[in-house]
Design an enzyme around this catalytic site. Structure first.
Site, PDB file in Angstrom:
ATOM      1  N   ASP A   6     107.217  16.465  15.795  1.00 33.24           N
ATOM      2  CA  ASP A   6     108.164  17.402  15.199  1.00 33.24           C
ATOM      3  C   ASP A   6     109.545  16.797  15.337  1.00 33.24           C
ATOM      4  OD1 ASP A   6     109.858  19.416  14.473  1.00 33.24           O
ATOM      5  OD2 ASP A   6     109.064  20.908  15.875  1.00 33.24           O
ATOM      6  N   TYR A  50     108.996  15.347  20.311  1.00 30.53           N
ATOM      7  CA  TYR A  50     109.448  16.689  19.933  1.00 30.53           C
ATOM      8  C   TYR A  50     110.968  16.675  20.013  1.00 30.53           C
ATOM      9  CZ  TYR A  50     110.356  21.708  20.192  1.00 30.53           C
ATOM     10  OH  TYR A  50     110.858  22.975  19.978  1.00 30.53           O
ATOM     11  N   ASP A 110     103.716  28.385  13.700  1.00 31.42           N
ATOM     12  CA  ASP A 110     104.580  28.350  12.525  1.00 31.42           C
ATOM     13  C   ASP A 110     104.554  26.969  11.856  1.00 31.42           C
ATOM     14  OD1 ASP A 110     105.855  27.518  14.847  1.00 31.42           O
ATOM     15  OD2 ASP A 110     107.640  28.744  14.563  1.00 31.42           O
ATOM     16  N   ASN A 146     112.218  17.843  13.770  1.00 33.55           N
ATOM     17  CA  ASN A 146     113.261  18.839  13.513  1.00 33.55           C
ATOM     18  C   ASN A 146     114.350  18.269  12.603  1.00 33.55           C
ATOM     19  OD1 ASN A 146     112.713  21.492  14.570  1.00 33.55           O
ATOM     20  ND2 ASN A 146     112.780  20.629  16.638  1.00 33.55           N
ATOM     21  N   GLU A 203     105.349  21.249  21.622  1.00 34.24           N
ATOM     22  CA  GLU A 203     105.610  22.611  22.091  1.00 34.24           C
ATOM     23  C   GLU A 203     104.400  23.211  22.804  1.00 34.24           C
ATOM     24  OE1 GLU A 203     108.281  24.684  18.792  1.00 34.24           O
ATOM     25  OE2 GLU A 203     108.519  25.562  20.779  1.00 34.24           O
TER      26      GLU A 203
END
Lengths: 258, 258
Positions: A147, A106, A247, A149, A34
């Site tokens: 990441d 990602y 975050d 997710n 990101e």
DNA sequence: GCGAGTTCGG
DNA sequence: CCGAACTCGC
């Protein structure tokens, strides 16, 4: 060798935090996700001054991945996930560092479900599955990190019941993760700490960090020949409490004699 | 008594600069313009901690004026310029500090010309003229200060020829200023320094501050009985060079034995 | 150029 | 809640 992954949620807005963390932890390899910066706006100069070379795949506004290395010869293998030439999103970067292949990913978030975004996530995970199969078949040392997710199990989120219909926890998505494990990959952090609560992400809202309302969605998948080298790993949880933090939490493993 | 005016161009974004300047200069009275904050988002707590009481008239996004005082009894007289009940813009605040009336104004910019905004500026200046007449007729000590958005003379801008058609320099606007002077008001800084180049504003663009491409648009109008007390004044020009500074410069006068 | 708002994505 | 981009006003 210490290898870290960190979803920075905007590499330019995050630069002070990123530089402070690099200075403190000095990982040899860092995978970033990101970036939220176009190719020409990646802060290469500041990263160089911090002692890291950088390879990155930018994109305006969203996505973007990078791999930083400290005094290591790094060769770009591919800057996109194979399987869909029309995919414009910057979510994949594969490099070779000496004999080690490092893949920074990602994975699409996929919310809301159902919907186009969720469909895109599932297709992206299918393409990742195919590419991971190729990589593990090579018989060479490979790390896929970033990441994902994906919340792999109920133990990886503070309140699983809240995430029943969430794109990070739906059965199809967890199955995609298990399919990778079935290929022979090892979930590095879970391997090291089979029973610990490990969170790599805390929402910005509702004081999630203060409430320890987190989830584990940033992972290290290791090819078999790396397991004997894996001695320790962890999350730099305190970084989440810093001023202007992401975050996500920086997450790392250490490979010995590599 | 040291009285200052400062167009902060966003009181929240400017807070570190404002607090640093207050700490260094410690004026007893400070008039602020362009708060760019709604009434409930004025940083009252931080201002109080800096040793100032505050009275303010906020507005979302634009305008907004405030008067800060240090250990002085302050009474609100009016929070709007009389003469147009339908005017919703927060540009006028009149208070009484002991026997001294202090009026903080933020005159409309008026660009582009011609146009609605210029018309609104001219009407606002007419209403100001009427109110100033009332104030000076009282025979009591009054200061009208703030961002007048008027360049009084050719000597008050770096290149007058560039501003021929500008709402800050058009003849009608300069005449409005002269009309105030004709009422009996004194342009405090020009009175102190009849021949000096004094700028209170430097544009953000084209490195205006570095090029000394400024203008004098923030003023102090003093009623006659104050003139014997006026001993010094100036601009805190170096503040314009601080990190994250406003495009305006804090401007002040000092009144002795008041 | 910069601050504040809005919209979008997370 | 936060980052980035865009719009508006100056």
């Amino acid at each position: 060798m210490k290898i870290a992954t960190y979803n920075v949620n905007g590499v330019n807005g995050r630069l002070p935090v990123l530089l402070k963390w690099l200075e403190e932890e000095k990982p040899e390899v860092v995978c970033l996700q990101e970036l939220k910066a176009p190719q020409e706006k990646f802060p290469e100069q500041e990263i160089l001054e911090a002692g890291y070379q950088a390879i990155w795949v930018g994109q305006k506004s969203w996505n973007g991945v990078a791999i930083l290395t400290k005094d290591l010869n790094t060769e770009v293998i591919r800057t996109a996930l194979p399987g869909d030439e029309s995919d414009e999103q910057s979510r994949y970067l594969e490099v070779k560092i000496s004999d080690l292949t490092v893949v920074c990913i990602y994975v699409p978030n996929g919310n809301p479900t159902p919907g186009e975004k969720y469909d895109y996530k599932l297709k992206w995970l299918e393409r990742l599955d195919a590419q991971a199969e190729l990589l593990i078949s090579s018989g060479k040392p490979v790390i896929i990190t970033g990441d994902f997710n994906i919340i792999p199990t109920e133990s990886d989120v503070y309140k699983p019941e809240k995430y029943i219909k969430d794109a990070l926890f739906l059965p199809e998505v967890r199955t995609a993760f298990q399919n990778l494990i079935a290929q022979g990959w090892t979930d590095g952090l879970r391997h090291l700490y089979p029973a610990e609560t490990i969170y790599t992400f805390y929402d910005y809202f509702r004081k999630a960090y203060e409430r320890n309302a987190g989830m584990r969605i940033d992972h290290f998948l290791l090819s078999p020949e790396l397991i004997p080298h894996l001695k320790t790993g962890g999350v730099d949880k305190e970084v989440r409490g810093w001023e202007k933090s992401s975050d996500h939490v920086p997450t790392w493993i250490e490979l010995e004699n590599l």
